[in-house]
Design a protein around this motif. Structure first.
Motif, PDB file in Angstrom:
ATOM      1  N   ALA A 123     -58.304  36.046 -23.004  1.00  0.00           N
ATOM      2  CA  ALA A 123     -57.919  35.468 -21.712  1.00  0.00           C
ATOM      3  C   ALA A 123     -57.352  34.065 -21.899  1.00  0.00           C
ATOM      4  O   ALA A 123     -56.334  33.707 -21.290  1.00  0.00           O
ATOM      5  N   ALA A 124     -58.013  33.249 -22.734  1.00  0.00           N
ATOM      6  CA  ALA A 124     -57.513  31.899 -22.994  1.00  0.00           C
ATOM      7  C   ALA A 124     -56.157  31.961 -23.682  1.00  0.00           C
ATOM      8  O   ALA A 124     -55.255  31.161 -23.385  1.00  0.00           O
ATOM      9  N   ALA A 125     -55.986  32.909 -24.601  1.00  0.00           N
ATOM     10  CA  ALA A 125     -54.708  33.046 -25.304  1.00  0.00           C
ATOM     11  C   ALA A 125     -53.604  33.469 -24.354  1.00  0.00           C
ATOM     12  O   ALA A 125     -52.469  32.983 -24.437  1.00  0.00           O
ATOM     13  N   ILE A 126     -53.912  34.388 -23.438  1.00  0.00           N
ATOM     14  CA  ILE A 126     -52.907  34.834 -22.470  1.00  0.00           C
ATOM     15  C   ILE A 126     -52.464  33.676 -21.580  1.00  0.00           C
ATOM     16  O   ILE A 126     -51.283  33.552 -21.229  1.00  0.00           O
ATOM     17  N   ALA A 127     -53.401  32.809 -21.211  1.00  0.00           N
ATOM     18  CA  ALA A 127     -53.028  31.633 -20.421  1.00  0.00           C
ATOM     19  C   ALA A 127     -52.043  30.758 -21.200  1.00  0.00           C
ATOM     20  O   ALA A 127     -51.076  30.226 -20.622  1.00  0.00           O
ATOM     21  N   ALA A 139     -52.662  32.076 -11.491  1.00  0.00           N
ATOM     22  CA  ALA A 139     -53.413  31.200 -10.594  1.00  0.00           C
ATOM     23  C   ALA A 139     -54.654  30.638 -11.276  1.00  0.00           C
ATOM     24  O   ALA A 139     -55.190  29.627 -10.832  1.00  0.00           O
ATOM     25  N   GLY A 140     -55.133  31.294 -12.330  1.00  0.00           N
ATOM     26  CA  GLY A 140     -56.324  30.775 -12.994  1.00  0.00           C
ATOM     27  C   GLY A 140     -56.753  31.643 -14.163  1.00  0.00           C
ATOM     28  O   GLY A 140     -56.340  32.797 -14.307  1.00  0.00           O
ATOM     29  N   GLN A 141     -57.601  31.074 -15.001  1.00  0.00           N
ATOM     30  CA  GLN A 141     -58.199  31.762 -16.140  1.00  0.00           C
ATOM     31  C   GLN A 141     -59.718  31.616 -16.033  1.00  0.00           C
ATOM     32  O   GLN A 141     -60.228  30.533 -15.757  1.00  0.00           O
ATOM     33  N   GLY A 198     -50.360  21.891 -18.861  1.00  0.00           N
ATOM     34  CA  GLY A 198     -49.574  22.892 -18.179  1.00  0.00           C
ATOM     35  C   GLY A 198     -50.219  24.253 -18.052  1.00  0.00           C
ATOM     36  O   GLY A 198     -49.584  25.193 -17.570  1.00  0.00           O
ATOM     37  N   LEU A 199     -51.476  24.370 -18.453  1.00  0.00           N
ATOM     38  CA  LEU A 199     -52.162  25.648 -18.344  1.00  0.00           C
ATOM     39  C   LEU A 199     -52.675  25.879 -16.928  1.00  0.00           C
ATOM     40  O   LEU A 199     -52.809  24.948 -16.130  1.00  0.00           O
ATOM     41  N   GLY A 227     -55.641  17.253 -18.351  1.00  0.00           N
ATOM     42  CA  GLY A 227     -55.206  17.215 -16.964  1.00  0.00           C
ATOM     43  C   GLY A 227     -55.274  18.541 -16.242  1.00  0.00           C
ATOM     44  O   GLY A 227     -54.721  18.685 -15.145  1.00  0.00           O
ATOM     45  N   ILE A 228     -55.975  19.509 -16.826  1.00  0.00           N
ATOM     46  CA  ILE A 228     -56.114  20.815 -16.200  1.00  0.00           C
ATOM     47  C   ILE A 228     -57.322  20.807 -15.271  1.00  0.00           C
ATOM     48  O   ILE A 228     -58.379  20.260 -15.617  1.00  0.00           O
TER      49      ILE A 228
END
Length: 277
Positions: A123-127, A139-141, A198-199, A227-228
């Motif tokens: 999931a983190a990689a896809i973001a 919209a979110g991870q 930018g994530l 800044g996320i």
């Protein structure tokens, strides 16, 4: 809000995408009569080498209970399918899900990716991939007890495995990564990513006794520093990630976890989802 997970299980369906072997999927929740529900791609745990739709249903049902429409994906497993096969297949499924969002969850449905343990890694990689490739708009991870770093020296992992020099997570990493060089790739090891700006906003959940607790919270802090928008929560004595594979073991924390999921998925001002096909 649910205080226990349902015992009924929806049927599985194959998803065939160009360039990838068919993957089993299971859909939870339903399109609302009016408006739109959050649409979530869910990825199960299993240390990259194990797990399936059945072992992933606990978190999938929690997400559905929080008001989302959830597509749970049985991605290809190592060692037969080492990096980057699982993450590329999951990303392709995310692109497909984006095209189906209006049909499955309502017009303008916001798209999320969620995963537990190894699924949290994906999931983190896809973001990261969605940001780098400019699509789809996320919209979110949601990262639950995420397996983000092959380093076995964290205090939380040592607390879990004691003096053992090997564990299922170490074995999983060895079978997932093709060579030590893969450990430097951010899509394989998100904890090593050099650029996090930018994530998509993140929700990071870990258990107090979770072996991945430290790496999860370290990644959340790095996201915040970049800044996320990131929300975190520590679930007391959760037994994660093992209990996430058994709904009966995780039932005590359903209400707490669904509260965090609902707050994240239904935030007052979620990032807008693009309406382009």
């Amino acid at each position: 809000m649910l205080t226990s997970l349902p015992t009924s299980r929806p049927g599985a369906s194959p998803l065939a995408l160009p360039g990838h072997a068919p993957m089993a999927t299971r859909l939870y929740g339903s399109k609302p009569a009016a408006g739109a529900a959050p649409l979530v791609l869910h990825l199960h745990g299993g240390a990259f080498v194990d797990g399936d739709l059945a072992s992933g249903e606990c978190l999938a049902q929690m997400l559905a209970g929080a008001g989302a429409v959830v597509l749970s994906l049985a991605y290809p497993l190592a060692p037969a399918h080492p990096f980057p096969q699982a993450v590329e297949a999951a990303y392709a499924a995310m692109e497909w899900l984006y095209k189906q969002r209006n049909k499955l969850a309502g017009n303008g449905a916001a798209l999320y990716v969620a995963g537990d343990e190894a699924g949290g890694n994906l999931a983190a990689a896809i973001a990261l991939m969605a940001r780098d490739r400019g699509h789809p708009p996320l919209a979110g991870q949601i990262l639950v007890a995420p397996m983000l770093d092959p380093c076995t020296g964290t205090a939380s992992l040592r607390e879990a495995v004691g003096q053992d020099t090997c564990c299922k997570w170490t074995d999983g990493w060895k079978q997932y990564l093709r060579s030590p060089r893969d450990a430097e790739h951010p899509y394989a090891v998100p904890a090593r990513a050099q650029r996090l700006a930018g994530l998509a906003p993140a929700l990071v959940l870990a258990g107090e006794d979770d072996p991945m607790r430290d790496e999860a919270m370290a990644y959340a802090q790095r996201l915040h520093n970049a800044g996320i928008s990131v929300a975190t929560a520590m679930i007391p004595a959760s037994g994660w990630p093992e209990s996430l594979g058994d709904a009966s073991q995780a039932s005590f924390c359903v209400q707490t976890v669904q509260g965090h999921l609902r707050a994240f998925l239904h935030a007052p001002t979620p990032p807008p989802a693009a309406d382009t096909p």
